[in-house]
Design an enzyme around this catalytic site. Structure first.
Site, short mmCIF file in Angstrom:
data_model
loop_
_atom_site.label_atom_id
_atom_site.label_comp_id
_atom_site.label_asym_id
_atom_site.label_seq_id
_atom_site.Cartn_x
_atom_site.Cartn_y
_atom_site.Cartn_z
N ARG A 296 0.82 -1.22 0.00
CA ARG A 296 0.00 0.00 0.00
C ARG A 296 0.85 1.27 0.00
NH1 ARG A 296 -5.69 -0.60 1.83
NH2 ARG A 296 -6.22 -2.58 0.88
N ARG B 72 -3.54 6.76 0.81
CA ARG B 72 -4.06 7.97 1.45
C ARG B 72 -3.13 8.67 2.41
NH1 ARG B 72 -9.64 5.35 3.13
NH2 ARG B 72 -8.15 3.64 3.28
N ARG C 125 -6.87 11.52 -6.07
CA ARG C 125 -8.07 10.79 -5.64
C ARG C 125 -9.30 11.69 -5.65
NH1 ARG C 125 -11.95 8.47 -4.40
NH2 ARG C 125 -12.34 6.87 -2.83
N ASP D 83 -6.88 -2.78 -7.44
CA ASP D 83 -7.41 -3.42 -6.24
C ASP D 83 -7.73 -4.88 -6.55
OD1 ASP D 83 -8.34 -2.63 -3.37
OD2 ASP D 83 -9.86 -4.02 -4.10
N TYR E 68 -15.00 -11.34 0.04
CA TYR E 68 -15.75 -10.12 -0.27
C TYR E 68 -16.95 -10.43 -1.16
CZ TYR E 68 -11.78 -7.82 1.83
OH TYR E 68 -10.82 -7.44 2.72
O1 1CP Z 1 0.02 0.54 -3.18
C1 1CP Z 1 -0.43 -0.60 -3.30
O2 1CP Z 1 -0.17 -1.52 -2.49
C2 1CP Z 1 -1.25 -0.96 -4.53
C3 1CP Z 1 -2.66 -0.85 -4.45
C4 1CP Z 1 -3.56 -1.78 -3.65
C5 1CP Z 1 -3.44 -3.16 -3.33
C6 1CP Z 1 -2.26 -4.09 -3.59
C7 1CP Z 1 -4.80 -1.36 -3.15
C8 1CP Z 1 -5.31 0.03 -3.27
N1 1CP Z 1 -5.46 -2.44 -2.63
C9 1CP Z 1 -4.65 -3.55 -2.70
C10 1CP Z 1 -4.96 -4.94 -2.28
C11 1CP Z 1 -6.15 -5.19 -1.43
N2 1CP Z 1 -7.40 -4.63 -1.50
C12 1CP Z 1 -6.18 -6.19 -0.43
C13 1CP Z 1 -5.03 -7.14 -0.12
C14 1CP Z 1 -3.95 -6.49 0.69
C15 1CP Z 1 -4.33 -6.03 2.07
O3 1CP Z 1 -4.77 -6.86 2.88
O4 1CP Z 1 -4.17 -4.84 2.33
C16 1CP Z 1 -7.47 -6.19 0.15
C17 1CP Z 1 -7.99 -7.08 1.26
C18 1CP Z 1 -8.25 -5.20 -0.55
C19 1CP Z 1 -9.68 -4.89 -0.34
C20 1CP Z 1 -9.89 -3.46 -0.03
N3 1CP Z 1 -9.76 -2.45 -0.96
C21 1CP Z 1 -10.16 -2.86 1.23
C22 1CP Z 1 -10.30 -3.60 2.55
C23 1CP Z 1 -11.70 -3.87 2.94
C24 1CP Z 1 -11.81 -4.53 4.33
O5 1CP Z 1 -12.05 -3.78 5.28
O6 1CP Z 1 -11.67 -5.76 4.44
C25 1CP Z 1 -10.25 -1.47 1.02
C26 1CP Z 1 -10.58 -0.40 2.03
C27 1CP Z 1 -9.97 -1.23 -0.36
C28 1CP Z 1 -9.87 0.08 -1.07
C29 1CP Z 1 -8.49 0.50 -1.41
N4 1CP Z 1 -7.62 -0.25 -2.24
C30 1CP Z 1 -6.44 0.43 -2.41
C31 1CP Z 1 -6.55 1.67 -1.67
C32 1CP Z 1 -5.48 2.74 -1.62
C33 1CP Z 1 -7.82 1.70 -1.06
C34 1CP Z 1 -8.38 2.83 -0.21
C35 1CP Z 1 -9.48 3.51 -0.93
C36 1CP Z 1 -9.35 4.98 -1.26
O7 1CP Z 1 -8.28 5.57 -1.51
O8 1CP Z 1 -10.40 5.58 -1.27
#
Ligand code: 1CP
Length: 344
Positions: free
Chosen positions: A26, A30, A39, A76, A152
């Site tokens: 990540r 943010r 964003r 994502d 999910y």
């Molecule tokens: O920088 C990076 O790492 C690349 C981008 C990336 C990756 C590899 C994002 C952007 N998401 C992911 C993988 C991801 N997404 C995982 C596996 C890794 C981990 O456990 O962190 C999972 C479980 C998700 C699902 C997801 N997407 C969630 C979690 C939901 C939960 O509570 O279980 C969320 C909040 C997102 C949204 C998201 N994805 C990425 C970002 C930066 C965000 C935040 C949203 C935003 O900016 O509004």
């Protein structure tokens, strides 16, 4: 073309380096003001993921700021259900929402046919990133593992107890297995297309691997991941693949041997001495600083960096966190981290 100059790929090929290469899960996100600026222009999170010029820009932001050894494609794991035909939305400040898939009839409405077509913007993003990335920085493509993506798809959102998905998987392993099968198929195809677009390595995120008892871990974590690795390698025999079965604990060694992944991502709880003796002797390892140490910062953080770097100094190691960086992190602390990892 210059792969030998990428320290990240050297380590994935099994070489030990003087200091470990570093990137952070990540790393785009943010906590960075420049990410928040892009964003806020997008019409929701998926719009950001599917707009190649923005997705490429936010991928490159942390590379410019910190000079990490690898960039990770900004996307994502939930773009796969979206491409299979299950609509995904992201609710501001809350997270993902999907109309739950709960039975075989729901599974039969999904299709792998359009995955490459629907995810075309992702492949275009990869090409844009590659044209901007210097020779010594690797580009990582990724997907979720079938189990984690299915959580999910079945729960319809993030979960605490996974009661819906486990209930289905335990009650009706065959019906649930048909969902896993579609995910294996669609995910392998998606990863192959990322390689064809130019990524240098792949990571498979299995964030929720650690919630399953042994037989279900074998059936829904290890076996589907092994099938994906086999399918990707059949097309692209040399692509390095990092497996990240978060929370797998003592199942890490069997996961490594049975899936055939190139390297292992270690979560925060994995003991370093055990991992150095048991895992790093078999494969390169990546990890595993607690992301909350970045909030604590200062001497405590420095001591943790030293403990992790020296604990993994006898074999191939990529420095990373044990889970994603959180949005409250001070960008200045990340700069300290990078310099402490690079210069003892
Ligand atoms: O920088 C990076 O790492 C690349 C981008 C990336 C990756 C590899 C994002 C952007 N998401 C992911 C993988 C991801 N997404 C995982 C596996 C890794 C981990 O456990 O962190 C999972 C479980 C998700 C699902 C997801 N997407 C969630 C979690 C939901 C939960 O509570 O279980 C969320 C909040 C997102 C949204 C998201 N994805 C990425 C970002 C930066 C965000 C935040 C949203 C935003 O900016 O509004």
């Amino acid at each position: 073309m210059g792969d030998s100059v990428k320290p990240f790929l050297k380590v994935l090929a099994g070489e030990k380096t003087e200091r470990p290469p570093i990137w952070l899960m990540r790393q785009a996100g943010r906590y960075l003001p420049e990410y928040r600026a892009i964003r806020s222009q997008a019409n929701g999170f998926l719009d950001l993921c599917y707009t190649p010029k923005w997705a490429a820009e936010v991928t490159l932001q942390p590379i410019r700021r910190y000079g990490f050894d690898a960039a990770i494609l900004f996307s994502d794991i939930l773009v796969v259900p979206d491409a299979l035909g299950q609509e995904v939305t992201f609710v501001e400040g809350e997270g993902p929402r999907l109309d739950p898939v709960t039975c075989s009839a729901d599974v039969s409405s999904l299709s792998t046919t359009w995955v490459r077509q629907r995810l075309e913007p992702v492949f275009e993003t990869i090409q844009l990133i590659k044209s901007d990335l210097s020779d010594d920085v690797a580009l990582i493509g990724f997907s979720g593992a079938p189990w984690t993506v299915a959580t999910y798809m079945v729960e319809g959102r993030g979960s605490r107890d996974f009661a819906a998905i486990k209930g289905w998987a335990y009650r009706d392993p065959e019906g649930f297995g048909s969902l896993i099968d579609i995910l294996v198929e669609g995910t392998a195809d998606y990863l192959c297309a990322q390689v064809e677009a130019g990524v240098d390595a792949l990571q498979i995120f299995d964030t929720w691997a650690g919630v399953l008892p042994e037989p279900a871990f074998q059936a829904f974590v290890t076996d589907p991941t092994r099938r994906i690795v086999e399918k990707v390698r059949a097309q692209h025999p040399d692509i390095p693949i990092i497996g990240f079965p978060r929370g797998a604990g003592p199942a890490y060694p069997d996961y490594l041997k049975q899936t055939g992944v190139t390297a292992l991502g270690l979560d925060t709880a994995v003991p370093i001495g055990w991992a150095a003796d048991t895992l790093q002797t078999l494969a390169p390892v990546q990890g595993n600083l607690d992301p909350i140490h970045l909030l604590a910062a200062g001497d405590g953080l420095k001591a943790e960096v030293d403990r992790i770097v020296s604990g993994f100094a006898n074999g191939p190691h990529i420095f990373n966190l044990g889970h994603g960086i959180i949005k409250e992190t001070d960008p200045e602390t990340v700069a300290d981290l990078v310099s402490w990892v690079r210069y003892p």
